[in-house]
Design a protein around this motif. Structure first.
Motif, short mmCIF file in Angstrom:
data_model
loop_
_atom_site.label_atom_id
_atom_site.label_comp_id
_atom_site.label_asym_id
_atom_site.label_seq_id
_atom_site.Cartn_x
_atom_site.Cartn_y
_atom_site.Cartn_z
N ASP A 97 0.81 -1.08 -0.13
CA ASP A 97 -0.05 0.06 0.06
C ASP A 97 0.82 1.19 -0.03
O ASP A 97 0.47 2.20 -0.81
CB ASP A 97 -0.81 -0.06 1.29
N ASP A 98 1.72 1.32 0.78
CA ASP A 98 2.54 2.64 1.39
C ASP A 98 3.65 2.76 0.04
O ASP A 98 4.16 4.12 -0.03
CB ASP A 98 3.04 2.64 2.67
N LYS A 101 1.82 0.97 -4.30
CA LYS A 101 0.72 1.55 -4.63
C LYS A 101 1.03 3.00 -5.07
O LYS A 101 0.69 3.45 -6.09
CB LYS A 101 -0.40 1.55 -3.65
N THR A 102 1.97 3.53 -4.12
CA THR A 102 2.49 4.97 -4.46
C THR A 102 3.60 5.07 -5.26
O THR A 102 3.85 6.42 -6.06
CB THR A 102 2.71 5.71 -2.99
N ASP B 108 -7.55 8.07 -2.23
CA ASP B 108 -6.45 7.50 -3.28
C ASP B 108 -5.70 8.60 -3.81
O ASP B 108 -5.98 9.72 -4.18
CB ASP B 108 -6.97 6.75 -4.53
N GLU B 109 -4.22 8.82 -3.43
CA GLU B 109 -3.37 9.78 -3.55
C GLU B 109 -3.06 10.21 -4.99
O GLU B 109 -2.92 11.42 -5.22
CB GLU B 109 -1.93 9.66 -2.78
N LYS B 110 -3.32 9.19 -5.77
CA LYS B 110 -3.20 9.45 -7.26
C LYS B 110 -4.26 10.26 -7.94
O LYS B 110 -4.22 10.74 -9.00
CB LYS B 110 -2.67 8.18 -8.19
N PRO B 118 -2.37 6.56 0.53
CA PRO B 118 -3.44 5.63 0.37
C PRO B 118 -3.84 5.19 1.44
O PRO B 118 -3.03 4.12 2.19
CB PRO B 118 -2.83 4.92 -0.67
#
Lengths: 322, 286
Positions: A97-98, A101-102, B108-110, B118
């Motif tokens: 996730d951290d 995903k980013t 969602d950061e994007k 996120p």
């Protein structure tokens, strides 16, 4: 190429330690996060040289991995390290996730991969790390073969914009590369040309595989050896090109055959160029305990046993109309 | 003594109830986490209107204060406030939870400006905040990192790992706000996994702690604007809140952690929330 082998043995952790110090000198954004792991791993020289950029987090990998993501989100380039089981499975969701995903520039160093610490038993001997990490989008997985490749991987990891998982073995490895060798992420490396069978391998098994190829030469079997140091994204072109010629492939890895190098190669071939295949690695079992030599022998990963497996495979598939 | 004038408090009440109505409008798109959004909304309203150093036109401004909603399921509250602040077009809220939407059921950061990380899987926000806060310390930037946790979320081990790390590294630029509404998915936190005495727990982990009423704007503002409570220590604000606060028929009921409201129920709820707002304004007086 394999016929110009330099007879030198290097300790991967020492190579990485030095490379991290050099990288830290070049790039002030590089930081190191230790999970009570600097001394045993590769961070101590970095800590001594750049104490302001070294952060100790103790035995808490979930928190440390999230913190690495926070650093990267703020523009830093963290390297974070611990034993493979703790820095992959313990904080798997933080990685997913951290970090992934980013798609942040977090560089995860998994120390003591494969049978590095075979005497410590299955809690410490993880043979499924590649399987798990391969399943996460965005991550690059690198499993270097020798000192020169480990050294370059550190610099490459900082350059790769997304996350990197770097697998580090404990045992000294014979160098197969000359000075001036250039590691290119995502590219397999043709180490030895051959025509009868393609052998794709990674990490510690590169040297054993080259030795096996030499043994097999005396039996009249010509083996093409490929070092697949980047396990994800895998170099599809080199796999297809080589197997189109040899029509047979064997993979050799110090890892489970479920989800590792063998699976990654078969994912490509089943789609692009189905050929007869053998996966040499560890069956679906937890590791047996013993010293490194004993365990490698038990799982058939010595040069002699790799050569023997290849002879059996070729004999079994002689009649195949490939 | 209050640091906020009556008119400022009234303005905050107006904003927080407007945000609640935005949330109810999002509820028209299906089942969603309304309970935590309503318990957190007053605090988030104060943060973005009075506390955070931020610029909606430059969401990536390096010196900005960060807000990480670690309890990501409360994100309707965050979306509502961010859109009111001008981070993105309010029209986007209508796409909440739709196919391939930018306004997702977890932040969602994007997809949206103003989302730092996120979140959604609980226990992730504080570790990330530690990294951002440590980075501020090492680069001598003065921003603060605010993190909202749920009280149920404090059952996660990673919260305590990172709570330990924040005090070890003397991160006085970290401010945790616990939205203690006392309820989680399956019932009362006291029954499921007792997270009582959170004040003592954080105190023993090296934090400076204050307890407030999480729906009292004076107390919220006073606590948030007094941080860090102590130099070289992270600050923790334990905010006692009411799940679904403002929607009187649903208040303090765990069934409204995540629920479905029909269009008719939403319309009725908007009416109830407006009444609740009037009562809040009356309490403040002239």
């Amino acid at each position: 190429m394999g016929n110009k082998i330099k007879e030198a043995f290097e300790d991967p952790r020492k190579v990485i330690s030095k490379a991290l110090v050099a990288l830290g000198g070049r790039n002030k954004d590089v930081i190191f996060i230790s999970c009570d792991s600097s001394l045993g791993a590769s961070g101590e020289p970095f800590r001594q040289r750049y104490p302001q950029r070294h952060f100790e987090f103790g035995i808490q990998e979930q928190s440390s991995m999230g913190t690495a993501a926070g650093f990267a989100a703020s523009g830093k380039i963290p390297f974070i390290t611990a034993y493979v089981p703790f820095i992959t499975f313990r904080c798997f969701e933080q990685i997913r996730d951290d970090v992934c995903k980013t798609n942040l520039n977090v560089n995860i160093i998994g120390n003591n991969c494969g049978f590095s610490v075979s005497a410590l038993g299955p809690t410490h001997v993880v043979l499924e790390d590649v399987s798990a990490m391969r399943s996460i989008p965005n991550i690059t997985i690198i499993s270097p073969a020798d000192g020169p490749e480990y050294r370059q991987t550190i610099f490459a990891a900082a350059e790769i914009e997304g996350p990197v998982y770097l697998r580090v073995h404990r045992h000294k490895i014979r160098s197969i590369h000359k000075n001036g060798f250039k590691f290119i992420p995502g590219k397999g490396e043709l180490l030895r040309r051959g025509s009868d069978i393609t052998l794709i391998t990674t990490s510690t098994m590169v040297v054993n595989s080259l030795n096996a190829a030499t043994l097999l030469q005396s039996y009249g079997i010509s083996v093409e050896v490929i070092n697949m140091s980047t396990l994800k994204p895998i170099d599809e072109d080199i796999i297809i090109k080589s197997t189109s010629k040899t029509k047979r492939v064997v993979t050799v890895e110090e890892h489970s055959i479920i989800g590792g190098l063998g699976s990654a190669v078969s994912d490509v071939l089943i789609r692009e160029n189905p050929v007869k295949m053998e996966m040499i690695g560890i069956e679906d079992k937890f590791a047996i305990v013993g010293n490194y030599k004993q365990v490698i022998d038990y799982y058939g990963l010595t040069s002699e046993k790799i050569a023997s497996s290849i002879i059996n495979f070729i004999n079994k598939n002689k009649e195949c109309n490939l | 003594m209050s640091k906020l004038s009556k008119s400022q408090i009234k303005e905050l009440i107006e904003k927080s109830y407007k945000a609640r109505i935005n949330i109810l409008e999002m509820m028209k798109n299906g089942e969603a986490h309304i309970g935590g959004a309503f318990s957190a909304i007053d605090i988030i309203t104060v943060l973005y209107n009075k506390i955070l150093k931020h610029n909606p036109r430059k969401p990536k401004w390096g010196d900005r204060d960060r807000f990480i909603l670690s309890a990501g399921h409360k994100c309707m509250a965050l979306y509502s406030v961010l859109s009111e602040q001008g981070y993105f077009d309010k029209e986007l809220l209508k796409t909440y939870a739709n196919f391939n939407t930018r306004v997702q059921m977890h932040p969602d950061e994007k997809s949206l400006p103003g989302i730092e990380s996120p979140t959604g899987s609980l226990g992730h926000g504080l570790p990330v905040a530690n990294g951002i806060a440590l980075c501020a310390k090492m680069t001598r930037l003065r921003y603060k990192v605010f993190v909202m946790l749920g009280d149920g979320e404090c059952e996660e081990g990673s919260i305590w790992e990172s709570a330990m790390a924040a005090s070890h590294h003397e991160l006085d630029n970290i401010i945790v706000i616990i939205d203690r509404n006392g309820l989680q998915v399956n019932g009362a936190t006291s029954k499921i996994m007792d997270t009582s005495m959170l004040e003592n727990k954080f105190h023993s982990f090296g934090w400076k702690v204050e307890t407030i009423d999480g729906h009292n704007f004076e107390q919220i503002y006073n606590a948030l604007s007094s941080t860090p409570f102590e130099l070289r220590k992270p600050s923790c604000i334990v905010a006692d809140t009411i799940k679904c606060k403002g929607l009187t028929f649903a208040e303090n009921k765990f069934e409204f952690h995540q629920c479905y409201l029909s269009i008719k129920e939403v319309e009725n709820s908007i009416h109830i929330v407006r009444e609740a707002k009037e009562k809040e304004l009356e309490k403040i007086g002239q």
